[in-house]
Design a protein around this motif. Structure first.
Motif, short mmCIF file in Angstrom:
data_model
loop_
_atom_site.label_atom_id
_atom_site.label_comp_id
_atom_site.label_asym_id
_atom_site.label_seq_id
_atom_site.Cartn_x
_atom_site.Cartn_y
_atom_site.Cartn_z
N ALA A 10 57.56 23.33 1.62
CA ALA A 10 56.58 24.00 0.75
C ALA A 10 55.28 24.26 1.49
N LEU A 11 54.87 23.33 2.34
CA LEU A 11 53.66 23.53 3.12
C LEU A 11 53.82 24.68 4.11
N MET A 12 55.05 24.89 4.57
CA MET A 12 55.33 25.96 5.53
C MET A 12 55.87 27.20 4.84
N ALA A 13 55.54 27.40 3.58
CA ALA A 13 56.02 28.55 2.83
C ALA A 13 55.66 29.85 3.55
N PRO A 14 56.56 30.81 3.58
CA PRO A 14 56.30 32.07 4.27
C PRO A 14 55.03 32.75 3.76
N GLY A 15 54.22 33.22 4.71
CA GLY A 15 53.01 33.95 4.36
C GLY A 15 51.83 33.10 3.95
N LYS A 16 51.97 31.76 4.06
CA LYS A 16 50.88 30.88 3.66
C LYS A 16 50.54 29.91 4.80
N GLY A 17 49.32 29.38 4.75
CA GLY A 17 48.88 28.39 5.71
C GLY A 17 48.12 27.29 5.02
N LEU A 18 47.43 26.47 5.82
CA LEU A 18 46.70 25.32 5.30
C LEU A 18 45.20 25.51 5.47
N LEU A 19 44.46 25.08 4.47
CA LEU A 19 43.00 25.06 4.54
C LEU A 19 42.56 23.66 4.91
N ALA A 20 42.01 23.51 6.11
CA ALA A 20 41.52 22.20 6.56
C ALA A 20 40.05 22.08 6.16
N MET A 21 39.80 21.36 5.07
CA MET A 21 38.44 21.15 4.57
C MET A 21 38.14 19.65 4.56
N ASP A 22 38.54 19.01 5.67
CA ASP A 22 38.50 17.55 5.77
C ASP A 22 37.41 17.04 6.70
N GLU A 23 36.36 17.83 6.90
CA GLU A 23 35.28 17.38 7.76
C GLU A 23 34.68 16.08 7.24
N SER A 24 34.35 15.19 8.15
CA SER A 24 33.67 13.96 7.76
C SER A 24 32.28 14.29 7.22
N ILE A 25 31.67 13.31 6.60
CA ILE A 25 30.32 13.51 6.05
C ILE A 25 29.36 13.94 7.16
N GLY A 26 29.44 13.27 8.31
CA GLY A 26 28.55 13.61 9.41
C GLY A 26 28.75 15.02 9.92
N THR A 27 30.00 15.42 10.08
CA THR A 27 30.28 16.77 10.57
C THR A 27 29.83 17.82 9.56
N CYS A 28 30.11 17.58 8.29
CA CYS A 28 29.70 18.53 7.26
C CYS A 28 28.17 18.65 7.22
N ASN A 29 27.48 17.53 7.33
CA ASN A 29 26.02 17.56 7.30
C ASN A 29 25.45 18.32 8.50
N ARG A 30 26.08 18.19 9.66
CA ARG A 30 25.61 18.93 10.83
C ARG A 30 25.76 20.43 10.62
N ARG A 31 26.84 20.84 10.00
CA ARG A 31 27.03 22.27 9.72
C ARG A 31 26.06 22.75 8.66
N PHE A 32 25.77 21.88 7.70
CA PHE A 32 24.75 22.21 6.70
C PHE A 32 23.39 22.38 7.36
N ALA A 33 23.07 21.50 8.29
CA ALA A 33 21.75 21.53 8.94
C ALA A 33 21.52 22.86 9.65
#
Length: 348
Positions: A10-33
């Motif tokens: 199901a994860l490898m369903a044709p025509g679909k991919g994965l959204l990686a939104m698993d940044e750590s708090i520190g990484t997310c904050n750096r991108r916010f900054a």
């Protein structure tokens, strides 16, 4: 293991991919900054909310990888993000590793930690409705690097994590990332990536991991970002697929490429080139035994984050940017992506 195989497929369903939104708090904050966004839990919640509630996201995304903080958060209407995604038809995954730490006795190399207490964490996540997981190892290319010790210790950790995931009823995504940093040539990246993959699958075999119930998340084969010799889309596609054919067992459920810091449009163009190359492999001996897709983080999210910029008044614009990138990558999975599709409205 049949339910796990079904989840992997199901994860490898044709025509679909994965959204990686698993940044750590520190990484997310750096991108916010970088965009002058307040580095608060509420700001992170509002940002992740606009991602998971993007209308029509499930048309292009089969699964979303979350960070623990996000997994515990709710949308404005009180529903958990797990419920929001599941209701939309998107499988929920979780990042399980606790980051890469200095590897003792090996300067400039790292080993990913997080195995302590992992069995208990997996049981808790499975009870919450999580269906798959991710663990990332990072390996750098330099003079004498990566060392054999670094490759082996990270491969062993990936295999132990994967075995524990399957024991708990979760599909493991195995991510050994050979970093783009450095001035190495494409051939050196190919050599290192092949060695890493051989070691990873040797350890997976030793730990009894069922390959039909796991997904590989590798790097594309690229020259280092400081390399003076540029590589073409076709060279990337040929080198990557050649390496994977020689290193990845046919039983693996699928391959979902990471973007690894590539510019969004370039990551999509390279993914498209691989599918064009794949479709040109008419000889049975050269055919690929597993489906290819994307598991992109920044290459999917960054345009949306820049459009949002911390202002919920920009939510619709940000969601449109996210869906545009998802559509472009879905086109790449068919080999029909072209730069003209980046024109505003071309994929609407």
């Amino acid at each position: 293991m049949n339910p796990l195989i079904a989840t992997a497929q199901a994860l490898m369903a044709p025509g679909k991919g994965l959204l990686a939104m698993d940044e750590s708090i520190g990484t997310c904050n750096r991108r916010f900054a970088e965009l002058a966004i307040a580095p608060t839990e509420e700001a992170r919640r509002r940002y992740r909310q606009l991602l998971v509630t993007a209308p029509g996201l499930a048309e292009f995304v089969s699964g979303a990888i979350l960070f623990d903080e996000t997994l515990q958060q709710n949308s404005d209407d009180g529903r958990s993000f797990i419920e929001v995604l599941s209701t939309a038809g998107i499988l929920v995954g979780i990042k399980l590793d606790r980051g890469a730490k200095a590897l003792a006795g090996h300067p400039d190399e790292r080993v990913t930690e997080g195995l302590d207490g992992l069995r208990e964490r997996l049981q808790r996540y499975a009870a919450q409705g999580v269906r798959f997981a991710k663990w990332r190892a990072v390996l750098s290319i330099d003079s004498g690097l990566p060392s054999r010790a670094c490759i082996q210790v990270n491969a062993h950790a990936l295999a132990r994590y994967a075995a524990l995931c399957q024991e708990a009823g979760l599909v493991p995504i195995v991510e050994p990332e050979v970093l783009m940093a450095g001035g190495h040539a494409l051939a050196r990246c190919s050599e290192v990536t092949a060695e890493v993959l051989h070691q990873v699958f040797e350890q997976l075999h030793q730990q009894g991991v069922v390959l039909e119930s796991m997904i590989l998340k590798p790097n594309m084969l690229l020259s280092g970002e400081d390399c003076a010799t540029p590589v073409s889309l076709d060279e990337v596609a040929e080198a990557t697929l050649s390496c994977l054919r020689r290193s990845v067992p046919a039983a693996v459920a699928g391959i979902a490429f990471l973007s690894g810091g590539q510019p969004a449009e370039l990551a999509t163009a390279r993914l498209n080139a691989m599918h064009l190359h794949k479709s040109a492999l008419v000889a049975p001996a050269a055919a690929l035994p597993w489906p290819l897709t994307f598991s992109f983080g920044r290459a999917l999210q960054q345009p949306a984050l820049a459009a949002w910029a911390g202002d919920d008044g920009n939510r619709v614009i940000a969601q449109t940017a996210l869906l545009h990138r998802a559509r472009c990558n879905a086109a790449a999975l068919r080999g029909t992506y072209r730069p003209a599709l980046e024109t505003a409205g071309a994929l609407a």
